[in-house]
Design a protein around this motif. Structure first.
Motif, PDB file in Angstrom:
ATOM      1  N   LYS A 283      -3.267  -4.604 -18.698  1.00 15.48           N
ATOM      2  CA  LYS A 283      -3.114  -4.370 -20.132  1.00 15.48           C
ATOM      3  C   LYS A 283      -2.688  -2.934 -20.446  1.00 15.48           C
ATOM      4  CE  LYS A 283      -7.903  -3.376 -21.478  1.00 15.48           C
ATOM      5  NZ  LYS A 283      -9.032  -3.838 -22.274  1.00 15.48           N
ATOM      6  N   TYR A 284      -2.744  -2.061 -19.430  1.00 12.69           N
ATOM      7  CA  TYR A 284      -2.296  -0.682 -19.612  1.00 12.69           C
ATOM      8  C   TYR A 284      -0.930  -0.512 -18.961  1.00 12.69           C
ATOM      9  CZ  TYR A 284      -7.185   0.008 -20.772  1.00 12.69           C
ATOM     10  OH  TYR A 284      -8.421  -0.096 -21.345  1.00 12.69           O
ATOM     11  N   PRO A 285       0.018   0.131 -19.656  1.00  9.16           N
ATOM     12  CA  PRO A 285       1.376   0.272 -19.115  1.00  9.16           C
ATOM     13  C   PRO A 285       1.432   0.964 -17.751  1.00  9.16           C
ATOM     14  CG  PRO A 285       1.297   0.973 -21.415  1.00  9.16           C
ATOM     15  CD  PRO A 285      -0.119   0.708 -20.993  1.00  9.16           C
ATOM     16  N   VAL A 286       0.473   1.823 -17.461  1.00  9.99           N
ATOM     17  CA  VAL A 286       0.498   2.583 -16.215  1.00  9.99           C
ATOM     18  C   VAL A 286       0.245   1.707 -14.977  1.00  9.99           C
ATOM     19  CG1 VAL A 286      -1.940   3.242 -16.210  1.00  9.99           C
ATOM     20  CG2 VAL A 286      -0.231   4.806 -15.276  1.00  9.99           C
ATOM     21  N   TRP A 287      -0.165   0.464 -15.188  1.00  7.93           N
ATOM     22  CA  TRP A 287      -0.464  -0.407 -14.050  1.00  7.93           C
ATOM     23  C   TRP A 287       0.753  -0.563 -13.143  1.00  7.93           C
ATOM     24  CZ3 TRP A 287       1.611  -4.909 -12.212  1.00  7.93           C
ATOM     25  CH2 TRP A 287       2.473  -5.627 -13.050  1.00  7.93           C
ATOM     26  N   GLU A 288       1.964  -0.563 -13.739  1.00  5.25           N
ATOM     27  CA  GLU A 288       3.169  -0.735 -12.926  1.00  5.25           C
ATOM     28  C   GLU A 288       3.375   0.442 -11.975  1.00  5.25           C
ATOM     29  OE1 GLU A 288       5.913  -1.361 -16.141  1.00  5.25           O
ATOM     30  OE2 GLU A 288       5.919  -3.523 -15.774  1.00  5.25           O
ATOM     31  N   ASP A 289       3.023   1.640 -12.426  1.00  7.08           N
ATOM     32  CA  ASP A 289       3.122   2.816 -11.552  1.00  7.08           C
ATOM     33  C   ASP A 289       2.142   2.701 -10.390  1.00  7.08           C
ATOM     34  OD1 ASP A 289       5.055   3.955 -13.240  1.00  7.08           O
ATOM     35  OD2 ASP A 289       3.506   4.894 -14.481  1.00  7.08           O
ATOM     36  N   PHE A 290       0.926   2.283 -10.695  1.00  8.88           N
ATOM     37  CA  PHE A 290      -0.062   2.093  -9.640  1.00  8.88           C
ATOM     38  C   PHE A 290       0.387   1.003  -8.666  1.00  8.88           C
ATOM     39  CE2 PHE A 290      -2.762   4.414 -12.518  1.00  8.88           C
ATOM     40  CZ  PHE A 290      -3.635   5.093 -11.680  1.00  8.88           C
ATOM     41  N   GLU A 291       0.944  -0.061  -9.197  1.00  8.94           N
ATOM     42  CA  GLU A 291       1.428  -1.161  -8.348  1.00  8.94           C
ATOM     43  C   GLU A 291       2.486  -0.662  -7.378  1.00  8.94           C
ATOM     44  OE1 GLU A 291       2.411  -4.657  -6.438  1.00  8.94           O
ATOM     45  OE2 GLU A 291       0.600  -4.165  -7.542  1.00  8.94           O
ATOM     46  N   ARG A 292       3.401   0.169  -7.858  1.00  6.01           N
ATOM     47  CA  ARG A 292       4.448   0.707  -6.986  1.00  6.01           C
ATOM     48  C   ARG A 292       3.853   1.567  -5.864  1.00  6.01           C
ATOM     49  NH1 ARG A 292       7.571   0.419 -11.604  1.00  6.01           N
ATOM     50  NH2 ARG A 292       6.981   2.423 -12.480  1.00  6.01           N
ATOM     51  N   VAL A 293       2.891   2.410  -6.210  1.00  9.29           N
ATOM     52  CA  VAL A 293       2.265   3.261  -5.194  1.00  9.29           C
ATOM     53  C   VAL A 293       1.497   2.404  -4.192  1.00  9.29           C
ATOM     54  CG1 VAL A 293       0.556   5.081  -4.775  1.00  9.29           C
ATOM     55  CG2 VAL A 293       2.123   5.268  -6.720  1.00  9.29           C
ATOM     56  N   TYR A 294       0.707   1.459  -4.690  1.00  5.81           N
ATOM     57  CA  TYR A 294      -0.051   0.585  -3.781  1.00  5.81           C
ATOM     58  C   TYR A 294       0.873  -0.239  -2.892  1.00  5.81           C
ATOM     59  CZ  TYR A 294      -4.351   1.633  -6.370  1.00  5.81           C
ATOM     60  OH  TYR A 294      -5.426   2.257  -6.940  1.00  5.81           O
ATOM     61  N   ASP A 295       1.983  -0.704  -3.439  1.00  5.79           N
ATOM     62  CA  ASP A 295       2.950  -1.463  -2.655  1.00  5.79           C
ATOM     63  C   ASP A 295       3.521  -0.596  -1.534  1.00  5.79           C
ATOM     64  OD1 ASP A 295       4.732  -3.812  -2.168  1.00  5.79           O
ATOM     65  OD2 ASP A 295       6.283  -2.373  -2.764  1.00  5.79           O
ATOM     66  N   TYR A 296       3.859   0.638  -1.864  1.00  7.76           N
ATOM     67  CA  TYR A 296       4.399   1.558  -0.863  1.00  7.76           C
ATOM     68  C   TYR A 296       3.371   1.812   0.240  1.00  7.76           C
ATOM     69  CZ  TYR A 296       6.457   5.673   1.275  1.00  7.76           C
ATOM     70  OH  TYR A 296       6.977   6.561   2.185  1.00  7.76           O
ATOM     71  N   ILE A 297       2.135   2.111  -0.162  1.00  5.52           N
ATOM     72  CA  ILE A 297       1.064   2.352   0.823  1.00  5.52           C
ATOM     73  C   ILE A 297       0.895   1.124   1.707  1.00  5.52           C
ATOM     74  CG2 ILE A 297      -1.420   2.693   1.130  1.00  5.52           C
ATOM     75  CD1 ILE A 297      -1.336   4.355  -1.522  1.00  5.52           C
ATOM     76  N   TYR A 298       0.843  -0.048   1.087  1.00  6.51           N
ATOM     77  CA  TYR A 298       0.632  -1.282   1.846  1.00  6.51           C
ATOM     78  C   TYR A 298       1.754  -1.491   2.865  1.00  6.51           C
ATOM     79  CZ  TYR A 298      -0.484  -6.094   2.961  1.00  6.51           C
ATOM     80  OH  TYR A 298      -0.809  -7.242   3.639  1.00  6.51           O
ATOM     81  N   ARG A 299       2.999  -1.279   2.431  1.00  4.86           N
ATOM     82  CA  ARG A 299       4.127  -1.453   3.354  1.00  4.86           C
ATOM     83  C   ARG A 299       4.069  -0.457   4.509  1.00  4.86           C
ATOM     84  NH1 ARG A 299       8.830  -0.408   0.930  1.00  4.86           N
ATOM     85  NH2 ARG A 299       8.019   0.113  -1.110  1.00  4.86           N
ATOM     86  N   LYS A 300       3.656   0.765   4.237  1.00  7.17           N
ATOM     87  CA  LYS A 300       3.513   1.766   5.295  1.00  7.17           C
ATOM     88  C   LYS A 300       2.395   1.373   6.264  1.00  7.17           C
ATOM     89  CE  LYS A 300       6.838   4.463   4.586  1.00  7.17           C
ATOM     90  NZ  LYS A 300       7.883   4.572   5.597  1.00  7.17           N
ATOM     91  N   LEU A 301       1.317   0.833   5.734  1.00  4.36           N
ATOM     92  CA  LEU A 301       0.227   0.374   6.609  1.00  4.36           C
ATOM     93  C   LEU A 301       0.691  -0.775   7.499  1.00  4.36           C
ATOM     94  CD1 LEU A 301      -2.800   0.504   4.140  1.00  4.36           C
ATOM     95  CD2 LEU A 301      -2.437   1.981   6.142  1.00  4.36           C
ATOM     96  N   VAL A 302       1.406  -1.722   6.935  1.00  2.00           N
ATOM     97  CA  VAL A 302       1.921  -2.850   7.727  1.00  2.00           C
ATOM     98  C   VAL A 302       2.870  -2.330   8.809  1.00  2.00           C
ATOM     99  CG1 VAL A 302       3.394  -4.908   7.656  1.00  2.00           C
ATOM    100  CG2 VAL A 302       1.613  -4.597   5.936  1.00  2.00           C
ATOM    101  N   GLU A 303       3.771  -1.434   8.415  1.00  2.00           N
ATOM    102  CA  GLU A 303       4.723  -0.874   9.376  1.00  2.00           C
ATOM    103  C   GLU A 303       3.990  -0.134  10.504  1.00  2.00           C
ATOM    104  OE1 GLU A 303       8.265   2.483   9.537  1.00  2.00           O
ATOM    105  OE2 GLU A 303       7.708   1.640   7.589  1.00  2.00           O
ATOM    106  N   SER A 304       2.995   0.658  10.125  1.00  2.00           N
ATOM    107  CA  SER A 304       2.263   1.410  11.153  1.00  2.00           C
ATOM    108  C   SER A 304       1.464   0.471  12.044  1.00  2.00           C
ATOM    109  CB  SER A 304       1.352   2.459  10.520  1.00  2.00           C
ATOM    110  OG  SER A 304       0.275   1.873   9.837  1.00  2.00           O
ATOM    111  N   ASN A 305       1.018  -0.642  11.495  1.00  2.00           N
ATOM    112  CA  ASN A 305       0.273  -1.603  12.307  1.00  2.00           C
ATOM    113  C   ASN A 305       1.204  -2.317  13.284  1.00  2.00           C
ATOM    114  OD1 ASN A 305      -2.017  -2.856  13.230  1.00  2.00           O
ATOM    115  ND2 ASN A 305      -2.403  -4.012  11.370  1.00  2.00           N
ATOM    116  N   MET A 306       2.413  -2.576  12.867  1.00  2.00           N
ATOM    117  CA  MET A 306       3.371  -3.245  13.750  1.00  2.00           C
ATOM    118  C   MET A 306       3.862  -2.312  14.852  1.00  2.00           C
ATOM    119  SD  MET A 306       5.426  -5.602  10.923  1.00  2.00           S
ATOM    120  CE  MET A 306       6.951  -5.021  11.512  1.00  2.00           C
ATOM    121  N   THR A 307       4.071  -1.040  14.503  1.00  2.00           N
ATOM    122  CA  THR A 307       4.677  -0.104  15.462  1.00  2.00           C
ATOM    123  C   THR A 307       3.654   0.797  16.149  1.00  2.00           C
ATOM    124  OG1 THR A 307       4.987   1.580  13.752  1.00  2.00           O
ATOM    125  CG2 THR A 307       6.800  -0.005  14.093  1.00  2.00           C
ATOM    126  N   LYS A 308       2.457   0.878  15.579  1.00  2.00           N
ATOM    127  CA  LYS A 308       1.406   1.809  16.037  1.00  2.00           C
ATOM    128  C   LYS A 308       1.938   3.242  16.026  1.00  2.00           C
ATOM    129  CE  LYS A 308      -1.504  -1.557  16.666  1.00  2.00           C
ATOM    130  NZ  LYS A 308      -0.976  -2.576  15.789  1.00  2.00           N
TER     131      LYS A 308
END
Length: 124
Positions: A70-95
């Protein structure tokens, strides 16, 4: 015996924490799991690295699921969390520690921002 007391202490801390404190605990947990994973990668313990990166991923997923849209800033948080999540997945795949450090940098920034929000809320 000492382990039981520590578990009881941790359980009580969680049960009596405010939602803001629980959020901070989750950030701290994600940081701890990333650091454990880094040490495991350095030692060649691939399974331990995987398990701990996965725990950090689960915390980031929880943050994404519980975003208040309900707060407009949620999209900014979503982008940051998405980036972090993708980096975690990448680091888990490649170690790869550098990739894990990139995720960790942003998790720490989010944690520090949250601490500041908590501080400001207390002073008002």
């Amino acid at each position: 015996m000492e382990q039981n007391r520590m578990s009881e202490y941790q359980r009580n801390a969680i049960m009596t924490a405010t939602p803001a404190e629980l959020t901070l605990m989750l950030y701290e947990g994600a940081i701890k799991f990333c650091n454990i994973a880094k040490m495991a990668i350095e030692k060649g313990d691939i399974q331990k690295a995987h398990d701990n990166i996965k725990r950090a991923q689960d915390i980031i997923t929880e943050f994404r699921i519980t975003l208040n849209r309900k707060y407009p800033v949620w999209e900014d948080f979503e982008r940051v969390y998405d980036y972090i999540y993708r980096k975690l997945v990448e680091s888990n795949m490649t170690k790869d520690i550098d990739t894990l450090d990139e995720a960790l940098k942003y998790i720490r920034e989010m944690r520090d921002t949250w601490k500041e929000v908590m501080r400001l809320a207390r002073t008002q």
